[in-house]
Write an enzyme that holds these catalytic residues in place. Structure first.
Site, PDB file in Angstrom:
ATOM      1  N   ALA A   7       0.845  -1.190   0.000  1.00 18.50           N
ATOM      2  CA  ALA A   7       0.000   0.000   0.000  1.00 18.50           C
ATOM      3  C   ALA A   7       0.879   1.237   0.000  1.00 18.50           C
ATOM      4  O   ALA A   7       1.865   1.314   0.729  1.00 18.50           O
ATOM      5  CB  ALA A   7      -0.914   0.012   1.225  1.00 18.50           C
ATOM      6  N   CYS A   8       0.515   2.188  -0.856  1.00 21.35           N
ATOM      7  CA  CYS A   8       1.242   3.463  -0.880  1.00 21.35           C
ATOM      8  C   CYS A   8       0.229   4.580  -1.086  1.00 21.35           C
ATOM      9  O   CYS A   8      -0.964   4.337  -1.189  1.00 21.35           O
ATOM     10  CB  CYS A   8       2.328   3.467  -1.938  1.00 21.35           C
ATOM     11  SG  CYS A   8       1.724   3.491  -3.623  1.00 21.35           S
ATOM     12  N   SER A   9       0.707   5.782  -1.170  1.00 15.63           N
ATOM     13  CA  SER A   9      -0.177   6.947  -1.254  1.00 15.63           C
ATOM     14  C   SER A   9      -1.175   6.846  -2.399  1.00 15.63           C
ATOM     15  O   SER A   9      -2.374   6.969  -2.202  1.00 15.63           O
ATOM     16  CB  SER A   9       0.637   8.225  -1.400  1.00 15.63           C
ATOM     17  OG  SER A   9       1.473   8.377  -0.289  1.00 15.63           O
ATOM     18  N   GLN A  39      -3.808   3.807  -0.674  1.00 13.80           N
ATOM     19  CA  GLN A  39      -4.173   3.625   0.727  1.00 13.80           C
ATOM     20  C   GLN A  39      -5.676   3.442   0.957  1.00 13.80           C
ATOM     21  O   GLN A  39      -6.083   2.678   1.826  1.00 13.80           O
ATOM     22  CB  GLN A  39      -3.671   4.789   1.562  1.00 13.80           C
ATOM     23  CG  GLN A  39      -4.281   6.130   1.187  1.00 13.80           C
ATOM     24  CD  GLN A  39      -3.663   7.281   1.955  1.00 13.80           C
ATOM     25  OE1 GLN A  39      -2.698   7.116   2.671  1.00 13.80           O
ATOM     26  NE2 GLN A  39      -4.238   8.456   1.796  1.00 13.80           N
ATOM     27  N   MET A  58       4.128   6.283   4.199  1.00 15.03           N
ATOM     28  CA  MET A  58       2.824   6.153   4.849  1.00 15.03           C
ATOM     29  C   MET A  58       2.913   5.482   6.217  1.00 15.03           C
ATOM     30  O   MET A  58       1.924   4.974   6.725  1.00 15.03           O
ATOM     31  CB  MET A  58       1.894   5.320   3.965  1.00 15.03           C
ATOM     32  CG  MET A  58       1.440   6.029   2.740  1.00 15.03           C
ATOM     33  SD  MET A  58       0.299   5.032   1.773  1.00 15.03           S
ATOM     34  CE  MET A  58      -0.520   4.007   2.962  1.00 15.03           C
TER      35      MET A  58
END
Length: 102
Positions: A7-9, A39, A58
């Site tokens: 998961a990333c921005s 996210q 994050m």
């Protein structure tokens, strides 16, 4: 098959890392499915994953994701910033497999 969720921005900055992780897994003969999401999609995708790795940018979201991860029964951690910056697919794959217990 192991299922690894990143998961990333926005879900894009990890796409190269996903490719490198897949290459490392293939070279080692490890059967994995690896994908990245933004996210806001992570909580839903956690239901299909064996582990969640969060982009270092994050890390502040770890506590928020921990509740959902606990509910669905998967481990989670923040990707090491050095491995992330170097796009070290081997190191991130190793961490994911370690968290899964493989």
């Amino acid at each position: 098959m192991k299922r690894i969720l990143l998961a990333c921005s926005a879900g894009m900055s990890t796409s190269l890392l996903v490719s490198k992780m897949k290459e490392a897994a293939q070279a080692r003969g490890v059967d994995v499915e690896i994908w990245a999401v933004a996210q806001d999609k992570a909580p839903k995708d956690m239901e299909k994953a064996d582990v969640l790795l969060i982009g270092p940018q994050m890390r502040f979201m770890k506590k928020k994701f921990s509740k959902t991860a606990e509910e669905v029964g998967i481990p989670l951690d923040v990707i090491d910033p050095m491995a992330y910056g170097r796009v070290d697919g081997e190191a991130v794959l190793n961490k994911a497999l370690e968290l899964i217990g493989d």
